[in-house]
Design a protein around this motif. Sequence first.
Motif, PDB file in Angstrom:
ATOM      1  N   GLU A  32      12.519 -15.568 -28.292  1.00 31.29           N
ATOM      2  CA  GLU A  32      12.926 -16.469 -27.029  1.00 31.29           C
ATOM      3  C   GLU A  32      12.801 -17.655 -27.982  1.00 31.29           C
ATOM      4  OE1 GLU A  32      11.997 -15.183 -23.427  1.00 31.29           O
ATOM      5  OE2 GLU A  32      12.390 -13.919 -24.147  1.00 31.29           O
ATOM      6  N   SER A  33      13.175 -17.545 -29.183  1.00 26.51           N
ATOM      7  CA  SER A  33      12.784 -19.077 -29.916  1.00 26.51           C
ATOM      8  C   SER A  33      14.264 -18.907 -30.568  1.00 26.51           C
ATOM      9  CB  SER A  33      12.323 -18.806 -31.151  1.00 26.51           C
ATOM     10  OG  SER A  33      10.616 -18.445 -30.941  1.00 26.51           O
ATOM     11  N   ASN A  34      14.928 -20.725 -30.366  1.00 27.34           N
ATOM     12  CA  ASN A  34      15.767 -21.391 -30.698  1.00 27.34           C
ATOM     13  C   ASN A  34      16.303 -21.048 -32.054  1.00 27.34           C
ATOM     14  OD1 ASN A  34      18.334 -22.739 -31.378  1.00 27.34           O
ATOM     15  ND2 ASN A  34      18.703 -23.354 -29.086  1.00 27.34           N
ATOM     16  N   LEU A  35      16.940 -20.415 -32.830  1.00 26.63           N
ATOM     17  CA  LEU A  35      16.790 -20.560 -34.131  1.00 26.63           C
ATOM     18  C   LEU A  35      17.056 -21.842 -34.294  1.00 26.63           C
ATOM     19  CD1 LEU A  35      16.901 -18.767 -36.608  1.00 26.63           C
ATOM     20  CD2 LEU A  35      19.672 -18.395 -36.576  1.00 26.63           C
ATOM     21  N   ILE A  36      18.633 -22.693 -33.772  1.00 27.78           N
ATOM     22  CA  ILE A  36      18.518 -24.192 -34.723  1.00 27.78           C
ATOM     23  C   ILE A  36      17.515 -24.529 -34.252  1.00 27.78           C
ATOM     24  CG2 ILE A  36      20.165 -25.796 -34.347  1.00 27.78           C
ATOM     25  CD1 ILE A  36      22.241 -24.165 -34.059  1.00 27.78           C
ATOM     26  N   SER A  37      16.495 -24.370 -33.548  1.00 29.81           N
ATOM     27  CA  SER A  37      15.275 -26.006 -33.709  1.00 29.81           C
ATOM     28  C   SER A  37      14.661 -25.222 -34.412  1.00 29.81           C
ATOM     29  CB  SER A  37      14.379 -24.976 -32.680  1.00 29.81           C
ATOM     30  OG  SER A  37      15.374 -25.376 -31.546  1.00 29.81           O
ATOM     31  N   VAL A  38      14.141 -23.520 -34.533  1.00 28.92           N
ATOM     32  CA  VAL A  38      13.313 -23.250 -35.795  1.00 28.92           C
ATOM     33  C   VAL A  38      13.253 -23.514 -37.227  1.00 28.92           C
ATOM     34  CG1 VAL A  38      12.263 -20.725 -36.286  1.00 28.92           C
ATOM     35  CG2 VAL A  38      12.577 -20.781 -34.372  1.00 28.92           C
ATOM     36  N   LEU A  39      14.992 -23.282 -37.395  1.00 29.93           N
ATOM     37  CA  LEU A  39      15.384 -23.561 -39.078  1.00 29.93           C
ATOM     38  C   LEU A  39      15.145 -24.891 -38.801  1.00 29.93           C
ATOM     39  CD1 LEU A  39      18.638 -21.437 -39.317  1.00 29.93           C
ATOM     40  CD2 LEU A  39      16.055 -21.336 -39.905  1.00 29.93           C
ATOM     41  N   GLN A  40      14.995 -26.380 -38.349  1.00 26.55           N
ATOM     42  CA  GLN A  40      15.251 -27.057 -38.218  1.00 26.55           C
ATOM     43  C   GLN A  40      13.520 -27.629 -38.379  1.00 26.55           C
ATOM     44  OE1 GLN A  40      17.094 -29.026 -34.518  1.00 26.55           O
ATOM     45  NE2 GLN A  40      18.812 -29.657 -35.920  1.00 26.55           N
ATOM     46  N   ASP A  41      12.453 -26.912 -37.699  1.00 22.92           N
ATOM     47  CA  ASP A  41      10.956 -27.283 -37.554  1.00 22.92           C
ATOM     48  C   ASP A  41      10.517 -26.702 -39.453  1.00 22.92           C
ATOM     49  OD1 ASP A  41      10.881 -28.458 -35.681  1.00 22.92           O
ATOM     50  OD2 ASP A  41      10.292 -26.562 -34.533  1.00 22.92           O
ATOM     51  N   VAL A  42      11.189 -25.550 -39.731  1.00 26.78           N
ATOM     52  CA  VAL A  42      10.858 -25.288 -40.926  1.00 26.78           C
ATOM     53  C   VAL A  42      10.625 -26.020 -41.885  1.00 26.78           C
ATOM     54  CG1 VAL A  42      10.672 -23.344 -42.220  1.00 26.78           C
ATOM     55  CG2 VAL A  42      10.241 -22.498 -40.004  1.00 26.78           C
ATOM     56  N   GLN A  43      12.217 -26.458 -41.944  1.00 28.24           N
ATOM     57  CA  GLN A  43      12.729 -27.838 -42.913  1.00 28.24           C
ATOM     58  C   GLN A  43      11.677 -28.736 -43.024  1.00 28.24           C
ATOM     59  OE1 GLN A  43      17.089 -26.877 -44.525  1.00 28.24           O
ATOM     60  NE2 GLN A  43      16.987 -29.762 -43.959  1.00 28.24           N
ATOM     61  N   ALA A  44      11.745 -28.947 -41.958  1.00 29.75           N
ATOM     62  CA  ALA A  44      11.231 -30.388 -41.904  1.00 29.75           C
ATOM     63  C   ALA A  44       9.653 -30.231 -42.381  1.00 29.75           C
ATOM     64  CB  ALA A  44      11.091 -30.704 -39.751  1.00 29.75           C
ATOM     65  N   ARG A  45       8.690 -29.115 -42.209  1.00 29.50           N
ATOM     66  CA  ARG A  45       7.945 -28.882 -42.538  1.00 29.50           C
ATOM     67  C   ARG A  45       8.288 -28.900 -44.707  1.00 29.50           C
ATOM     68  NH1 ARG A  45       3.146 -26.504 -41.688  1.00 29.50           N
ATOM     69  NH2 ARG A  45       3.079 -27.885 -39.555  1.00 29.50           N
ATOM     70  N   PHE A  46       9.174 -28.056 -44.393  1.00 29.44           N
ATOM     71  CA  PHE A  46       8.801 -27.293 -46.082  1.00 29.44           C
ATOM     72  C   PHE A  46      10.174 -28.157 -47.469  1.00 29.44           C
ATOM     73  CE2 PHE A  46       7.283 -22.958 -44.424  1.00 29.44           C
ATOM     74  CZ  PHE A  46       6.158 -23.576 -45.016  1.00 29.44           C
ATOM     75  N   GLY A  47      10.934 -29.406 -46.542  1.00 28.21           N
ATOM     76  CA  GLY A  47      11.596 -29.873 -47.449  1.00 28.21           C
ATOM     77  C   GLY A  47      12.941 -29.061 -47.184  1.00 28.21           C
ATOM     78  N   TYR A  48      12.922 -27.365 -47.237  1.00 27.35           N
ATOM     79  CA  TYR A  48      14.042 -26.817 -47.379  1.00 27.35           C
ATOM     80  C   TYR A  48      14.142 -25.248 -46.736  1.00 27.35           C
ATOM     81  CZ  TYR A  48      12.042 -23.661 -51.048  1.00 27.35           C
ATOM     82  OH  TYR A  48      11.246 -23.531 -52.113  1.00 27.35           O
ATOM     83  N   LEU A  49      15.005 -24.714 -46.740  1.00 28.75           N
ATOM     84  CA  LEU A  49      14.545 -22.781 -46.286  1.00 28.75           C
ATOM     85  C   LEU A  49      13.854 -22.635 -47.347  1.00 28.75           C
ATOM     86  CD1 LEU A  49      17.780 -23.617 -43.103  1.00 28.75           C
ATOM     87  CD2 LEU A  49      15.146 -23.535 -43.414  1.00 28.75           C
ATOM     88  N   PRO A  50      12.742 -21.491 -47.390  1.00 27.41           N
ATOM     89  CA  PRO A  50      12.605 -20.708 -48.523  1.00 27.41           C
ATOM     90  C   PRO A  50      13.018 -19.448 -48.076  1.00 27.41           C
ATOM     91  CG  PRO A  50      10.685 -21.886 -48.215  1.00 27.41           C
ATOM     92  CD  PRO A  50      11.707 -22.357 -47.146  1.00 27.41           C
ATOM     93  N   ALA A  51      13.770 -18.116 -48.991  1.00 24.42           N
ATOM     94  CA  ALA A  51      14.222 -17.305 -48.422  1.00 24.42           C
ATOM     95  C   ALA A  51      12.737 -16.646 -47.959  1.00 24.42           C
ATOM     96  CB  ALA A  51      14.474 -16.699 -49.795  1.00 24.42           C
ATOM     97  N   PRO A  52      11.323 -15.999 -48.486  1.00 26.79           N
ATOM     98  CA  PRO A  52      10.900 -15.532 -47.818  1.00 26.79           C
ATOM     99  C   PRO A  52      10.682 -16.246 -46.266  1.00 26.79           C
ATOM    100  CG  PRO A  52      10.162 -16.328 -49.797  1.00 26.79           C
ATOM    101  CD  PRO A  52      11.563 -17.224 -49.129  1.00 26.79           C
ATOM    102  N   ALA A  53      11.058 -17.363 -46.074  1.00 33.81           N
ATOM    103  CA  ALA A  53      10.778 -17.442 -45.019  1.00 33.81           C
ATOM    104  C   ALA A  53      11.774 -17.510 -44.009  1.00 33.81           C
ATOM    105  CB  ALA A  53      10.954 -19.392 -44.487  1.00 33.81           C
ATOM    106  N   LEU A  54      12.733 -17.178 -44.153  1.00 35.07           N
ATOM    107  CA  LEU A  54      14.390 -16.791 -43.468  1.00 35.07           C
ATOM    108  C   LEU A  54      14.431 -15.347 -43.179  1.00 35.07           C
ATOM    109  CD1 LEU A  54      16.788 -18.675 -45.425  1.00 35.07           C
ATOM    110  CD2 LEU A  54      15.984 -19.436 -43.269  1.00 35.07           C
ATOM    111  N   GLU A  55      13.608 -14.869 -44.068  1.00 33.11           N
ATOM    112  CA  GLU A  55      13.600 -13.379 -43.584  1.00 33.11           C
ATOM    113  C   GLU A  55      12.001 -12.780 -42.196  1.00 33.11           C
ATOM    114  OE1 GLU A  55      12.487 -11.229 -47.488  1.00 33.11           O
ATOM    115  OE2 GLU A  55      14.202 -12.428 -48.357  1.00 33.11           O
ATOM    116  N   GLU A  56      11.416 -13.915 -42.905  1.00 30.95           N
ATOM    117  CA  GLU A  56       9.919 -13.942 -41.891  1.00 30.95           C
ATOM    118  C   GLU A  56      10.557 -14.449 -40.244  1.00 30.95           C
ATOM    119  OE1 GLU A  56       7.394 -12.538 -42.035  1.00 30.95           O
ATOM    120  OE2 GLU A  56       6.139 -13.031 -39.799  1.00 30.95           O
ATOM    121  N   ILE A  57      11.711 -15.734 -40.276  1.00 31.63           N
ATOM    122  CA  ILE A  57      12.173 -15.579 -39.234  1.00 31.63           C
ATOM    123  C   ILE A  57      13.043 -14.836 -38.022  1.00 31.63           C
ATOM    124  CG2 ILE A  57      13.983 -17.275 -37.908  1.00 31.63           C
ATOM    125  CD1 ILE A  57      12.671 -20.133 -40.333  1.00 31.63           C
ATOM    126  N   SER A  58      13.250 -13.873 -39.486  1.00 31.67           N
ATOM    127  CA  SER A  58      14.519 -12.974 -38.628  1.00 31.67           C
ATOM    128  C   SER A  58      13.147 -11.495 -39.063  1.00 31.67           C
ATOM    129  CB  SER A  58      15.463 -12.707 -40.461  1.00 31.67           C
ATOM    130  OG  SER A  58      16.122 -11.059 -39.897  1.00 31.67           O
TER     131      SER A  58
END
Lengths: 169, 617
Positions: A32-58
């Motif tokens: 149900e999540s909005n992909l862009i919002s999730v990516l923004q939140d993850v980047q806000a926490r880690f400073g970037y988007l690590p590959a494992p995070a993208l896999e888990e988001i997917s």
Amino acid sequence: MAETIAAQQAAAQAPSEADIEALLDELNVSSESNLISVLQDVQARFGYLPAPALEEISRRTKIRLSRVYGVVSFYAQFYTEPHGRHMIRCCRGTACYVRGGQRVIDAVKAELGVEEEQTTQDMMFTLQTVACLGACALGPLMVVDSTYHGNMDPRKALRVLQMYQEDSG
Amino acid sequence: MSRIDSLQELDVRRQRLSQRKENALRTITLCGGTGCIALGLPQVYTAFEHEIQQRSIGDKIRLKRTGCHGFCEQGPVVVVLPERFFYPGVQVDDVPAIIEQTALQGKVIDDLCYTDPVSGCKVAYEHDVPFYNLQERLVFRHNGELDPTDLDDYIVRDGYRALAKALCEMSPEEVIEQVKLSELRGRGGAGFPTGLKWELCRQSPGDDKYLICNADEGDPGAFMDRSLLEGSPHAIIEGILVAAYAIGARKGIIYVRAEYPLAVRNVNITLQQAREAGLLGANILGSQFSFDISVHEGAGAFVCGEETALVASLEGMRGMPRPRPPFPTQSGYKGKPTNINNVETFANIPLIILNGQQWYRAIGTKGNRGTKIFALAGKVRNTGLVEVPMGTTLRQIIFDIGGGIPGDHEFKAAQMGGPSGGCVPAQYLDLPIDYDSLKEIGAIMGSGGLIVMDEATCMVDVARFFTDFVQEESCGKCTPCRVGTRRMLEILTAITRGEGRLADIDRLEQLGEMIKQTSLCGLGQTAPNPVLSTIRYFRPEYEAHIHDDKCPAGVCQELITYRIDPEVCTGCHLCVRNCPQNAIAGEPKQPHEIITDRCVKCGICHDVCKFGAVVIE
Ligand SMILES: Cc1cc2nc3c(=O)[nH]c(=O)nc-3n(C[C@H](O)[C@H](O)[C@H](O)COP(=O)(O)O)c2cc1C
Ligand code: FES
């Protein structure tokens, strides 16, 4: 060279799987999540988007990984690598350009020995250029972290960089 | 904060607020916009706080942070009320004197006053500064006055009265009728009639309708939407609410650029205030009308300002435009009817509802009613935001309000409408500008970015710059835009390197026309405009690059060299010390020389030389 060191640093800084799981739990990421919002939140926490995070988001959003990467690469705001201690954003917008903005960008590049979107070897600075920062009346504009430096010229820009270099000894 | 549950309660609250006695002797207002913050406002604010505390005069002197005054060049801007003493460029060291002499004794400090660059006269009061008094500030009326995050400050200035009037006294159809009659046109660029758009959206079948405020403001050089969101967020929210009532929308989204952190912050604060006061959420002002607004931050893509791309981005996808129809008013966000308007469009709505369409129609020209805010930047003395009636001439904006071109330089062109717009040459300085007149001369109003260029700007380089921009921002979906702009960029780059051929100009024109006619969305359809307009008005400059390998403006790096004129050089060594490449040789007091091999043409020597000895050839 810059990239290999950045890659080593990335490995050193990379959040663990547990960190990623915990954050995605906290954000309640689902189909149900909005992909862009999730990516923004993850980047806000880690400073970037690590590959494992993208896999888990997917996995959690049930959005194909290729599509997740498609979105990440589409938007200028997303990074897949960690950036330096200080983020330098130089404006390449029109108002800054006609007042000599490109010369400022060129001077910063020459001084740091990096191109746009690259990080210095010592992980001190990442250089980014942005389309407009909305303070066009003060162009050329350079923003370091969240401090705006207006009416730049190559000489002043180099002085600003020096200030940050000295600050961190 | 207590809820306001009816028109009467709003009136009572406003009356009570307006009768509130001002105990303070004077109020010092400081501009809290991004521009002034960049120029050191936070330090100045702290210094004022400190000084007031030290002297224990908090009961006499009030300190207030307002929205952007629009005179960004002159920041940090301080205005002392009630007299409206105006001090630009205030520094921390000036603070004690301002407190002592102006705030406490009501005396003006000559040294801190603004000097009008045109007349050379000192100006003591804000309302006498030509930059302000030649404008007609309607949309911007509160920006420099109120504390943007104080709801009462807005209510006391007739805030939310337009909403109350719409909800309590008008049917949705009557609201739409007023907006249609006002002839308001969308300020986001295309100038589409706002009332008509609302009507189309209202008539679309279905109960689930969305309203989007487009605050993506992608045009580099335009910053009025940022300033409005930072400085008058409640007025934008009020405009959105009136529109939502008229259309029958249930949910609103403000899509704002991520590069505008202060705007995001202020909007979020004011949304919360409005919710607590019953101006947002269920049963607004005690009526049957319910509506809420959320904020969505963009992720940095110019094309997302285009409405169909914006919707795709909101849905979490890549911001790719799609062909219209269907228009968003028929099928937009989540496939539902969606009305999208620009920030400045919404800011006009409370004015129209409160004062009536007839009042509004008296401003501007036929078919182009109301005012427009221009973001004046580039080679002009007074940069900042300028609000004038439609039909004002460029000369009035750039020379009367903007103070003309700095130094002893000459006006060459004004770039209007950003990457979709064109360059307007000197011959049109006296043309009354509006949506239609600009189109006729190959430019567009766009969002109101107005970048002034002098003779040191190379028009071929400007065309290359914009083509580079759109080429980079092209989403890649349609071929004419993706490939065509790349081809144009290659040709333009070759010309700026002195590698152009005469046939290139014709090829650019042919390519440009083709891209305009066959691209999918507004980005591609307008991308060639900067190139076509510069060819139209500055063809000899293109020819100079091609025939003579010369850049008359001295900009294109491959076609220029820096040289030190030994006759003029005093050997002061300043350039030697500042050259980052160690590319200048010479003993002190002897004429210096540039070592061409090492020179990267950064131009620092040219900037620092006090004697004009560094020449560009
Ligand atoms: C490439 C492109 C970029 C645009 N960028 C913006 C923008 O930044 N802000 C905006 O309000 N409209 C922008 N627009 C126009 C929108 O598509 C839309 O027409 C507008 O938001 C409608 O609002 P209005 O009727 O109030 O003008 C853009 C259009 C195109 C083609
Ligand atoms: S053009 Fe540089 S801040 Fe807008």
